[in-house]
Scaffold this active site. Structure first.
Site, PDB file in Angstrom:
ATOM      1  N   PRO A   1       1.044  -1.360   0.309  1.00 52.98           N
ATOM      2  CA  PRO A   1      -0.098   0.232   0.043  1.00 52.98           C
ATOM      3  C   PRO A   1       0.650   1.320  -0.231  1.00 52.98           C
ATOM      4  O   PRO A   1       1.764   1.199   0.644  1.00 52.98           O
ATOM      5  CB  PRO A   1      -1.032   0.202   1.315  1.00 52.98           C
ATOM      6  CG  PRO A   1      -1.073  -1.367   1.614  1.00 52.98           C
ATOM      7  CD  PRO A   1       0.330  -2.173   0.825  1.00 52.98           C
ATOM      8  N   ASN A   2       0.481   2.367  -0.384  1.00 55.74           N
ATOM      9  CA  ASN A   2       0.999   3.448  -0.827  1.00 55.74           C
ATOM     10  C   ASN A   2       2.286   3.958  -1.580  1.00 55.74           C
ATOM     11  O   ASN A   2       2.486   4.758  -1.628  1.00 55.74           O
ATOM     12  CB  ASN A   2       1.451   4.161   0.615  1.00 55.74           C
ATOM     13  CG  ASN A   2      -0.173   4.197   1.492  1.00 55.74           C
ATOM     14  OD1 ASN A   2      -1.351   4.906   0.618  1.00 55.74           O
ATOM     15  ND2 ASN A   2      -0.548   4.162   1.911  1.00 55.74           N
TER      16      ASN A   2
ATOM     17  N   ARG B   1       5.340  10.954  -2.417  1.00 55.26           N
ATOM     18  CA  ARG B   1       5.099  10.738  -0.948  1.00 55.26           C
ATOM     19  C   ARG B   1       6.401  10.758  -0.578  1.00 55.26           C
ATOM     20  O   ARG B   1       6.964  10.322  -0.208  1.00 55.26           O
ATOM     21  CB  ARG B   1       4.470   9.536  -0.385  1.00 55.26           C
ATOM     22  CG  ARG B   1       4.233   9.163   0.146  1.00 55.26           C
ATOM     23  CD  ARG B   1       4.228   7.178   0.108  1.00 55.26           C
ATOM     24  NE  ARG B   1       3.670   6.753   1.678  1.00 55.26           N
ATOM     25  CZ  ARG B   1       4.379   5.630   2.102  1.00 55.26           C
ATOM     26  NH1 ARG B   1       4.741   4.471   1.232  1.00 55.26           N
ATOM     27  NH2 ARG B   1       3.846   5.041   3.247  1.00 55.26           N
TER      28      ARG B   1
ATOM     29  N   HIS C   1      12.115  -2.625   2.135  1.00 55.73           N
ATOM     30  CA  HIS C   1      12.115  -1.523   3.159  1.00 55.73           C
ATOM     31  C   HIS C   1      12.702  -0.067   2.298  1.00 55.73           C
ATOM     32  O   HIS C   1      13.881  -0.622   2.757  1.00 55.73           O
ATOM     33  CB  HIS C   1      11.559  -1.261   4.620  1.00 55.73           C
ATOM     34  CG  HIS C   1      11.374  -2.262   5.275  1.00 55.73           C
ATOM     35  ND1 HIS C   1       9.320  -2.229   5.229  1.00 55.73           N
ATOM     36  CD2 HIS C   1      11.192  -3.171   6.011  1.00 55.73           C
ATOM     37  CE1 HIS C   1       9.238  -3.302   5.617  1.00 55.73           C
ATOM     38  NE2 HIS C   1      10.017  -3.883   5.715  1.00 55.73           N
TER      39      HIS C   1
ATOM     40  N   ASN D   1       7.443  -5.608  -0.200  1.00 49.61           N
ATOM     41  CA  ASN D   1       8.207  -4.141   0.669  1.00 49.61           C
ATOM     42  C   ASN D   1       6.224  -4.495   0.775  1.00 49.61           C
ATOM     43  O   ASN D   1       5.583  -3.522   0.118  1.00 49.61           O
ATOM     44  CB  ASN D   1       8.010  -3.358   0.127  1.00 49.61           C
ATOM     45  CG  ASN D   1       8.250  -1.999   0.955  1.00 49.61           C
ATOM     46  OD1 ASN D   1       7.298  -2.097   1.899  1.00 49.61           O
ATOM     47  ND2 ASN D   1       8.356  -0.667   0.538  1.00 49.61           N
TER      48      ASN D   1
ATOM     49  N   TYR E   1      11.532   8.562   1.352  1.00 48.88           N
ATOM     50  CA  TYR E   1      11.242   7.231   0.693  1.00 48.88           C
ATOM     51  C   TYR E   1      12.297   8.089  -1.100  1.00 48.88           C
ATOM     52  O   TYR E   1      11.593   6.476  -1.475  1.00 48.88           O
ATOM     53  CB  TYR E   1       9.867   7.170   0.294  1.00 48.88           C
ATOM     54  CG  TYR E   1       9.444   6.487   1.591  1.00 48.88           C
ATOM     55  CD1 TYR E   1       9.427   5.417   2.415  1.00 48.88           C
ATOM     56  CD2 TYR E   1       8.024   7.625   1.995  1.00 48.88           C
ATOM     57  CE1 TYR E   1       8.526   5.263   3.174  1.00 48.88           C
ATOM     58  CE2 TYR E   1       7.228   7.074   3.223  1.00 48.88           C
ATOM     59  CZ  TYR E   1       7.920   5.543   4.097  1.00 48.88           C
ATOM     60  OH  TYR E   1       7.345   5.421   4.794  1.00 48.88           O
TER      61      TYR E   1
ATOM     62  N   ALA F   1       3.231  -0.875   5.184  1.00 45.32           N
ATOM     63  CA  ALA F   1       1.914  -0.307   6.408  1.00 45.32           C
ATOM     64  C   ALA F   1       2.364  -2.074   6.428  1.00 45.32           C
ATOM     65  O   ALA F   1       1.606  -2.004   7.859  1.00 45.32           O
ATOM     66  CB  ALA F   1       1.067   0.705   6.305  1.00 45.32           C
TER      67      ALA F   1
ATOM     68  N   ARG G   1      12.624   4.277  12.758  1.00 48.42           N
ATOM     69  CA  ARG G   1      11.290   5.870  12.845  1.00 48.42           C
ATOM     70  C   ARG G   1      10.599   5.512  14.228  1.00 48.42           C
ATOM     71  O   ARG G   1      10.878   5.583  15.245  1.00 48.42           O
ATOM     72  CB  ARG G   1      10.748   5.650  11.114  1.00 48.42           C
ATOM     73  CG  ARG G   1      12.152   5.867  10.629  1.00 48.42           C
ATOM     74  CD  ARG G   1      11.133   4.968   8.775  1.00 48.42           C
ATOM     75  NE  ARG G   1      10.194   6.543   8.587  1.00 48.42           N
ATOM     76  CZ  ARG G   1       9.235   6.042   8.145  1.00 48.42           C
ATOM     77  NH1 ARG G   1       9.468   5.011   7.032  1.00 48.42           N
ATOM     78  NH2 ARG G   1       7.810   7.058   7.679  1.00 48.42           N
TER      79      ARG G   1
ATOM     80  N   GLU H   1      11.860  -9.501   1.988  1.00 48.56           N
ATOM     81  CA  GLU H   1      11.274  -8.488   3.106  1.00 48.56           C
ATOM     82  C   GLU H   1      12.324  -7.504   2.654  1.00 48.56           C
ATOM     83  O   GLU H   1      13.096  -6.965   3.536  1.00 48.56           O
ATOM     84  CB  GLU H   1      10.895  -8.339   4.681  1.00 48.56           C
ATOM     85  CG  GLU H   1       9.873  -6.954   4.679  1.00 48.56           C
ATOM     86  CD  GLU H   1       9.105  -7.372   5.942  1.00 48.56           C
ATOM     87  OE1 GLU H   1       9.322  -8.217   6.289  1.00 48.56           O
ATOM     88  OE2 GLU H   1       9.784  -6.136   6.986  1.00 48.56           O
TER      89      GLU H   1
HETATM   90  C1  DQA Z   1       8.040   1.218   4.272  1.00 48.45           C
HETATM   91  C2  DQA Z   1       7.859   1.402   5.561  1.00 48.45           C
HETATM   92  C3  DQA Z   1       6.694   0.850   6.390  1.00 48.45           C
HETATM   93  O1  DQA Z   1       6.794   1.537   7.812  1.00 48.45           O
HETATM   94  C4  DQA Z   1       5.295   2.319   5.519  1.00 48.45           C
HETATM   95  O2  DQA Z   1       3.975   2.104   6.232  1.00 48.45           O
HETATM   96  C5  DQA Z   1       5.573   2.164   3.900  1.00 48.45           C
HETATM   97  C6  DQA Z   1       6.554   2.233   3.835  1.00 48.45           C
HETATM   98  C7  DQA Z   1       9.707   1.456   3.543  1.00 48.45           C
HETATM   99  O3  DQA Z   1       9.271   0.886   2.293  1.00 48.45           O
HETATM  100  O4  DQA Z   1      10.563   2.303   3.973  1.00 48.45           O
HETATM  101  O5  DQA Z   1       4.671   2.397   3.837  1.00 48.45           O
HETATM  102  O6  DQA Z   1       7.483   0.104   4.141  1.00 48.45           O
END
Ligand code: DQA
Length: 140
Positions: free
Chosen positions: A9-10, A17, A98, A72, A22, A75, A105, A96
């Protein structure tokens, strides 16, 4: 080696964003970098993004054409037992990743419910987190 890359998501909002967290690459730029590095390594990558937990579970269950997964979960990392169970249900290695260092964070980002079912986690290297994950799957 065929690798499936899943963005949660996102992550479709990359570039606009919170670029200070990011980075400034769009998801198209990121996917192009992943595909190009995979080709350099002699691997074949396909990418998928969804804002929906169930669609990510469906994609993981559709692993059969792949030798490994890079995910990835966004959230979902911090609360999705459904994604965790989908990872543990499939017989291929999952890494996984990020973009940000989730441990540097907010506290709610410090725990990953999904990483324990993965072969490892790479966090904090921006788009290179994905490239390092490709390399780790190749060397495995
Ligand atoms: C993320 C870190 C997560 O906490 C966050 O909700 C994201 C991006 C990252 O790539 O740093 O959406 O996965």
């Amino acid at each position: 080696m065929k690798i499936l890359v899943i963005h949660g998501p996102n992550l479709n909002m990359l570039g606009t964003r919170e670029p200070e967290v990011y980075g400034s690459l769009s998801i198209e730029d990121l996917d192009a970098a992943i595909l190009s590095y995979a080709a350099d390594l002699g691997m074949e990558a396909t990418t998928f993004q969804s804002n929906h937990e169930g669609a990510i579970v469906d994609k993981l269950q559709d692993f059969a054409d792949h030798d490994g997964v890079i995910i990835n979960p966004g959230a979902l990392t911090h609360y999705s037992i459904a994604v965790r169970d989908a990872i543990s249900s499939i017989p291929i290695p999952v890494v996984e990743v990020h973009l940000s260092n989730i441990y540097a964070r907010e506290e709610f980002r410090h725990s990953s419910v999904t990483a324990g079912e993965c072969i490892g986690q790479i966090s904090g290297f921006g788009h290179s987190s994905y490239l390092l994950a490709l390399r780790s799957l190749l060397e495995r």
